[in-house]
Design a protein around this motif. Structure first.
Motif, mmCIF file in Angstrom:
data_model
loop_
_atom_site.group_PDB
_atom_site.id
_atom_site.type_symbol
_atom_site.label_atom_id
_atom_site.label_comp_id
_atom_site.label_asym_id
_atom_site.label_seq_id
_atom_site.Cartn_x
_atom_site.Cartn_y
_atom_site.Cartn_z
ATOM 1 N N GLY A 375 0.816 -1.210 0.000
ATOM 2 C CA GLY A 375 0.000 0.000 0.000
ATOM 3 C C GLY A 375 0.849 1.258 0.000
ATOM 4 N N PHE A 376 1.952 1.212 0.726
ATOM 5 C CA PHE A 376 2.869 2.355 0.783
ATOM 6 C C PHE A 376 3.415 2.665 -0.605
ATOM 7 N N GLU A 377 3.695 1.617 -1.380
ATOM 8 C CA GLU A 377 4.269 1.807 -2.709
ATOM 9 C C GLU A 377 3.238 2.306 -3.716
ATOM 10 N N THR A 378 1.985 1.868 -3.567
ATOM 11 C CA THR A 378 0.945 2.253 -4.534
ATOM 12 C C THR A 378 0.164 3.482 -4.101
ATOM 13 N N GLY A 379 0.275 3.863 -2.826
ATOM 14 C CA GLY A 379 -0.470 5.016 -2.331
ATOM 15 C C GLY A 379 -1.902 4.719 -1.978
ATOM 16 N N LYS A 380 -2.260 3.451 -1.855
ATOM 17 C CA LYS A 380 -3.634 3.068 -1.524
ATOM 18 C C LYS A 380 -3.623 1.968 -0.475
ATOM 19 N N ARG A 381 -4.353 2.175 0.609
ATOM 20 C CA ARG A 381 -4.415 1.179 1.679
ATOM 21 C C ARG A 381 -5.046 -0.110 1.179
ATOM 22 N N ILE A 382 -4.424 -1.228 1.504
ATOM 23 C CA ILE A 382 -4.970 -2.548 1.175
ATOM 24 C C ILE A 382 -5.818 -3.009 2.347
ATOM 25 N N GLU A 383 -7.062 -3.352 2.094
ATOM 26 C CA GLU A 383 -8.035 -3.516 3.159
ATOM 27 C C GLU A 383 -8.323 -4.956 3.546
ATOM 28 N N SER A 384 -7.702 -5.905 2.876
ATOM 29 C CA SER A 384 -7.960 -7.299 3.203
ATOM 30 C C SER A 384 -6.667 -8.096 3.110
ATOM 31 N N VAL A 385 -6.412 -8.914 4.127
ATOM 32 C CA VAL A 385 -5.234 -9.778 4.163
ATOM 33 C C VAL A 385 -5.669 -11.155 4.632
ATOM 34 N N LYS A 386 -5.208 -12.186 3.954
ATOM 35 C CA LYS A 386 -5.466 -13.550 4.386
ATOM 36 C C LYS A 386 -4.148 -14.304 4.291
ATOM 37 N N SER A 387 -3.419 -14.323 5.392
ATOM 38 C CA SER A 387 -2.090 -14.931 5.408
ATOM 39 C C SER A 387 -1.925 -15.747 6.682
ATOM 40 N N LEU A 388 -1.203 -16.839 6.578
ATOM 41 C CA LEU A 388 -0.873 -17.653 7.739
ATOM 42 C C LEU A 388 0.629 -17.598 7.999
ATOM 43 N N THR A 389 1.215 -16.407 7.883
ATOM 44 C CA THR A 389 2.615 -16.230 8.208
ATOM 45 C C THR A 389 2.910 -16.687 9.627
ATOM 46 N N ILE A 390 4.150 -17.128 9.867
ATOM 47 C CA ILE A 390 4.539 -17.536 11.217
ATOM 48 C C ILE A 390 4.509 -16.351 12.182
ATOM 49 N N ALA A 391 4.581 -15.138 11.644
ATOM 50 C CA ALA A 391 4.433 -13.936 12.475
ATOM 51 C C ALA A 391 2.942 -13.688 12.674
ATOM 52 N N ASP A 392 2.323 -14.500 13.550
ATOM 53 C CA ASP A 392 0.868 -14.528 13.633
ATOM 54 C C ASP A 392 0.264 -13.217 14.117
ATOM 55 N N GLY A 393 1.037 -12.390 14.807
ATOM 56 C CA GLY A 393 0.522 -11.105 15.246
ATOM 57 C C GLY A 393 0.459 -10.065 14.146
ATOM 58 N N LEU A 394 0.964 -10.404 12.951
ATOM 59 C CA LEU A 394 1.028 -9.442 11.848
ATOM 60 C C LEU A 394 0.191 -9.892 10.663
ATOM 61 N N ARG A 395 -0.877 -10.609 10.926
ATOM 62 C CA ARG A 395 -1.710 -11.150 9.852
ATOM 63 C C ARG A 395 -2.872 -10.249 9.470
ATOM 64 N N THR A 396 -2.949 -9.067 10.026
ATOM 65 C CA THR A 396 -4.085 -8.182 9.788
ATOM 66 C C THR A 396 -3.698 -7.025 8.874
ATOM 67 N N PRO A 397 -4.670 -6.455 8.142
ATOM 68 C CA PRO A 397 -4.376 -5.296 7.295
ATOM 69 C C PRO A 397 -4.218 -4.027 8.134
ATOM 70 N N VAL A 398 -3.478 -3.076 7.612
ATOM 71 C CA VAL A 398 -3.323 -1.789 8.294
ATOM 72 C C VAL A 398 -4.676 -1.094 8.373
ATOM 73 N N GLY A 399 -5.019 -0.595 9.554
ATOM 74 C CA GLY A 399 -6.302 0.063 9.761
ATOM 75 C C GLY A 399 -6.332 1.478 9.189
ATOM 76 N N GLU A 400 -7.540 2.056 9.159
ATOM 77 C CA GLU A 400 -7.714 3.390 8.580
ATOM 78 C C GLU A 400 -6.993 4.478 9.374
ATOM 79 N N TYR A 401 -7.185 4.474 10.686
ATOM 80 C CA TYR A 401 -6.534 5.502 11.491
ATOM 81 C C TYR A 401 -5.006 5.364 11.452
ATOM 82 N N PRO A 402 -4.465 4.150 11.627
ATOM 83 C CA PRO A 402 -3.012 4.027 11.466
ATOM 84 C C PRO A 402 -2.522 4.483 10.092
ATOM 85 N N TRP A 403 -3.273 4.124 9.043
ATOM 86 C CA TRP A 403 -2.865 4.504 7.686
ATOM 87 C C TRP A 403 -2.806 6.024 7.540
ATOM 88 N N SER A 404 -3.736 6.717 8.174
ATOM 89 C CA SER A 404 -3.747 8.177 8.067
ATOM 90 C C SER A 404 -2.478 8.784 8.644
#
Length: 490
Positions: A375-404
């Motif tokens: 999203g940082f590279e394209t300038g548009k927040r990505i609103e959906s993530v479906k990943s089972l990375t081993i970094a389980d605490g980082l499986r969520t998309p960036v929220g609106e307020y954080p993105w702002s």
């Protein structure tokens, strides 16, 4: 045929689609399997919405889902036109509506607000997203959290300041490139030693304390109704603890794939645990049901100003602690933190605003978990993530307020991603060389400093011969012995 599920979160209206046979999926998964999400629009915090689908839709729906006062819309629902109402969390159990339709589908941009229902501390009572507000948040939560140590490690600093073997770049995007040669001095903020074993307790205590200050919340029975959230583990434990210390019931929605040790710890703090699917939409839907049943107030894991300001307090501490530890009187040049929903990253960015300290985010690259970087590279927040990375605490998309904060206000200088193997290697180094226990999510920033050649080349160029003093956040240490064994067995 496609199955569409209409849901809402903080005023957003989304359409989640499921490919394949609908009836088969109904039999397999009660809440459906959501494959991806399309963002349709927003009109403000806590609104209900009526969503008008395009007349190209061929629709079969149950209009009995609508309350009586909304059944007489003009035009009424027909096989070609449908009006769907996404119900307010606190008013009805009907928080998702199923539509069976044949593509192609097009959606108009018009979304009609009906009325407002708050889901957390009223935004009108929130502090502005500024460094001064982070300082005020720190004053509020100081009695409730640990001042975690800042530590150094000569071995890791030396590794970060040594060019990688060119052979290690074979098969990577940097194959054939001369390895970067940055000078880095690493300062580790050890939030793995925080209460509940993670930084999340900062935002949770700040949210609870601000909620208690909301006019009328206690007087109208808010404490007895409780609070609710959805989390894979660390925010779950944090809210459970913060609520318990204020004698407030906590209802925690956790994905069924959450790690057993995190589930057990959440229950150990006295929370009522309810299970859901793994996607953000599935978590939010179950949380909506809990709110409808109990009247509890939602405390989201990252996408709210009170959470962001609470998480940012670690940035203030890190800055002060490094200045005290250094002998030259200078502070940090930069800080790098993990990024999942972005609450910590945006909070730390606010804590550094106006200081000259640059802030960077670190993510897993596996299966699209690097939504922030993309999203940082394209300038548009990505609103959906479906990943089972081993970094389980980082499986969520960036929220609106954080993105702002991260992107729109340009308070984060860059986002970088690393592979699963690099995360494992960084976690192993912390365990073997630092003698500290961290979960894989917490090792992602160190992995970037050690292995991401783009980041390392940037530090070499901008830091020059003097290099950088880099603050690295160890965000948590909630991993079991069995979990570590499984991690390294893989």
């Amino acid at each position: 045929m496609l199955c569409f599920v209409i849901s809402r979160s903080k005023g957003d209206v989304r359409v989640d689609d499921v490919e394949g046979d609908v009836e088969e999926r109904r039999n397999q998964v009660p809440s459906y399997v959501i494959m991806r999400s399309t963002y349709l629009g927003t009109e403000g915090e806590g609104y209900e919405y009526v969503l008008k689908l395009a007349e190209t839709c061929l629709v079969s729906t149950r209009t009995s889902y609508l309350p009586d006062e909304y059944r007489d819309f003009n035009p009424p629902p027909t096989p070609l036109t449908i009006l769907l109402l996404t119900m307010p969390f606190a008013q009805s159990r009907t928080y998702r509506h199923t539509v069976l339709a044949s593509p192609p589908l097009t959606f108009p941009s018009t979304i009609y607000p009906i009325y407002s229902t708050p889901t957390m501390a009223e935004l009108s009572t929130c502090l502005p997203l500024t460094r001064d507000s982070v300082i005020e948040a720190h004053n509020i939560i100081k009695p409730h959290v640990h001042l975690t140590p800042v530590m150094t490690n000569k071995t890791l600093t030396q590794l970060a300041s040594t060019p990688r073997d060119p052979a290690s770049l074979v098969g990577t995007p940097w194959e054939g490139r001369t390895p970067a040669n940055p000078t880095l001095r690493l300062w580790f903020k050890c939030e793995n030693l925080q209460r509940i074993g993670a930084f999340k307790v900062r935002g949770a205590f700040h949210a609870i304390e601000r909620l208690k200050r909301e006019p009328g919340w206690i007087e109208n029975g808010g404490k007895s109704k409780g609070v609710v959230t959805h989390s894979s583990g660390n925010h779950a434990q944090a809210l459970a603890l913060a609520a318990r210390e204020s004698a407030i019931p906590a209802h925690i929605v956790m994905p069924s794939v959450s790690l057993p040790n995190k589930i057990a710890a959440t229950r150990g703090y006295g929370a009522n645990v309810i299970f859901s699917g793994s996607t953000s939409s599935e978590r939010e839907a179950v949380a909506a049901q809990v709110i409808a049943d109990t009247g509890a107030r939602l405390v989201p894991p990252y996408d709210h100003p009170d959470i962001i300001l609470g998480q940012g307090t670690m940035g203030l501490e890190l800055q002060d602690q490094v200045r005290e530890l250094k002998t030259d009187g200078k502070g940090l040049d930069a800080i790098i933190t993990p990024c999942g929903g972005g609450g910590m990253l945006s909070g730390v960015a606010l804590s550094c605003e106006g200081t000259g300290i640059r802030v960077f985010g670190a993510e897993p690259s596996f299966d699209g978990a690097d939504d922030g970087r993309r999203g940082f590279e394209t300038g548009k927040r990505i609103e959906s993530v479906k990943s089972l990375t081993i970094a389980d605490g980082l499986r969520t998309p960036v929220g609106e307020y954080p993105w702002s904060v991260i992107y729109e206000r340009n308070l984060v200088s860059g986002m970088y991603a690393v592979t699963e193997d690099e995360i494992r290697s960084a976690t192993r180094l912390v365990l073997e060389r630092f003698k500290l226990v961290v979960e894989p999510s917490a090792a992602v920033p160190l992995a970037v400093a050690l292995f991401n050649e783009d980041f390392r080349a940037m530090v070499e160029k901008e830091g020059g011969p003097d290099g950088w003093d880099l603050g690295v956040v160890f965000s948590g240490g909630n991993v079991s012995v069995d979990g570590l064994a499984k991690l390294f067995a893989a």
